[in-house]
Design an enzyme around this catalytic site. Structure first.
Site, PDB file in Angstrom:
ATOM      1  N   LEU A 138       0.794  -1.220   0.000  1.00  0.00           N
ATOM      2  CA  LEU A 138       0.000   0.000   0.000  1.00  0.00           C
ATOM      3  C   LEU A 138       0.832   1.278   0.000  1.00  0.00           C
ATOM      4  O   LEU A 138       0.298   2.373   0.166  1.00  0.00           O
ATOM      5  CB  LEU A 138      -0.974  -0.014   1.187  1.00  0.00           C
ATOM      6  CG  LEU A 138      -1.946  -1.205   1.184  1.00  0.00           C
ATOM      7  CD1 LEU A 138      -2.829  -1.180   2.413  1.00  0.00           C
ATOM      8  CD2 LEU A 138      -2.769  -1.245  -0.094  1.00  0.00           C
TER       9      LEU A 138
ATOM     10  N   ASP B 150      23.768 -11.592   4.372  1.00  0.00           N
ATOM     11  CA  ASP B 150      23.956 -12.429   3.191  1.00  0.00           C
ATOM     12  C   ASP B 150      25.440 -12.606   2.858  1.00  0.00           C
ATOM     13  O   ASP B 150      25.896 -13.719   2.603  1.00  0.00           O
ATOM     14  CB  ASP B 150      23.216 -11.828   1.989  1.00  0.00           C
ATOM     15  CG  ASP B 150      23.378 -12.668   0.736  1.00  0.00           C
ATOM     16  OD1 ASP B 150      23.170 -13.898   0.814  1.00  0.00           O
ATOM     17  OD2 ASP B 150      23.722 -12.100  -0.310  1.00  0.00           O
TER      18      ASP B 150
ATOM     19  N   HIS C 212       2.981   4.309  -1.643  1.00  0.00           N
ATOM     20  CA  HIS C 212       2.996   5.060  -2.890  1.00  0.00           C
ATOM     21  C   HIS C 212       4.406   5.059  -3.467  1.00  0.00           C
ATOM     22  O   HIS C 212       5.373   5.191  -2.723  1.00  0.00           O
ATOM     23  CB  HIS C 212       2.580   6.522  -2.650  1.00  0.00           C
ATOM     24  CG  HIS C 212       1.171   6.669  -2.220  1.00  0.00           C
ATOM     25  ND1 HIS C 212       0.775   6.518  -0.908  1.00  0.00           N
ATOM     26  CD2 HIS C 212       0.055   6.955  -2.922  1.00  0.00           C
ATOM     27  CE1 HIS C 212      -0.526   6.703  -0.827  1.00  0.00           C
ATOM     28  NE2 HIS C 212      -0.990   6.978  -2.024  1.00  0.00           N
TER      29      HIS C 212
END
Length: 158
Positions: free
Chosen positions: A75, A128, A77
């Site tokens: 949701l 990572d 923008h």
């Protein structure tokens, strides 16, 4: 309690309409931390990881992530970011690295999610790159430190 703006009157999730909101300069600052084994910390600090400059790669990953926030958070923008910076603070005593992100835009909605996303992805990138040496790293303390701009004005964490 404030109304949750991402739900309509019938409780359905929706994207908030920001079409009538004025464009203002908006800033958000967020932070988070990753803790690791002392040997892993020393490798990152020395810059001799076989994959290269761990913090340099994490900085670029965080910046990229801030620009993709609307693709990740349903949701949000899409925003035209005007500036994103990441700073790392190394704490040898705790074998931890803190990441602080400052995100800016001029627009009708804030950049908190972009700053928080950048922090998370920067920390995940460190994980990572270093996971072969230390799978027990812990990420946490991710939070918004401050935001400014828009109708709600300035806010700072206590």
């Amino acid at each position: 309690m404030n109304k949750l703006t991402h739900f309509d009157q019938s409780g359905q999730a929706h994207m908030v309409n920001v079409g009538d909101k004025p464009n203002t300069h908006r800033v958000a600052v967020a932070t988070g931390k990753i803790s690791m084994l002392p040997t892993t910390f020393e490798m990152v600090e020395a810059g001799n990881h076989k994959k290269g400059d761990v913090l340099g790669i994490a900085r670029i990953a965080g910046i990229q992530a801030s620009k993709r926030t609307a693709d990740l958070i349903p949701l949000c923008h899409p925003l035209a970011l005007t500036h994103v910076s990441l700073e790392f603070q190394l704490n040898k005593v705790e074998s931890s690295i803190s990441c602080q992100v400052r995100a800016e835009t001029t627009g009708p909605t804030g950049v908190e999610m972009e700053a928080l996303t950048a922090v998370q992805v920067a920390l995940l990138t460190i994980y990572d790159i270093c996971k072969a040496a230390d799978r027990g790293m812990v990420m946490g303390d991710v939070k918004l430190l401050e935001k400014s701009g828009g109708k709600s004005g300035e806010w700072k964490a206590a």
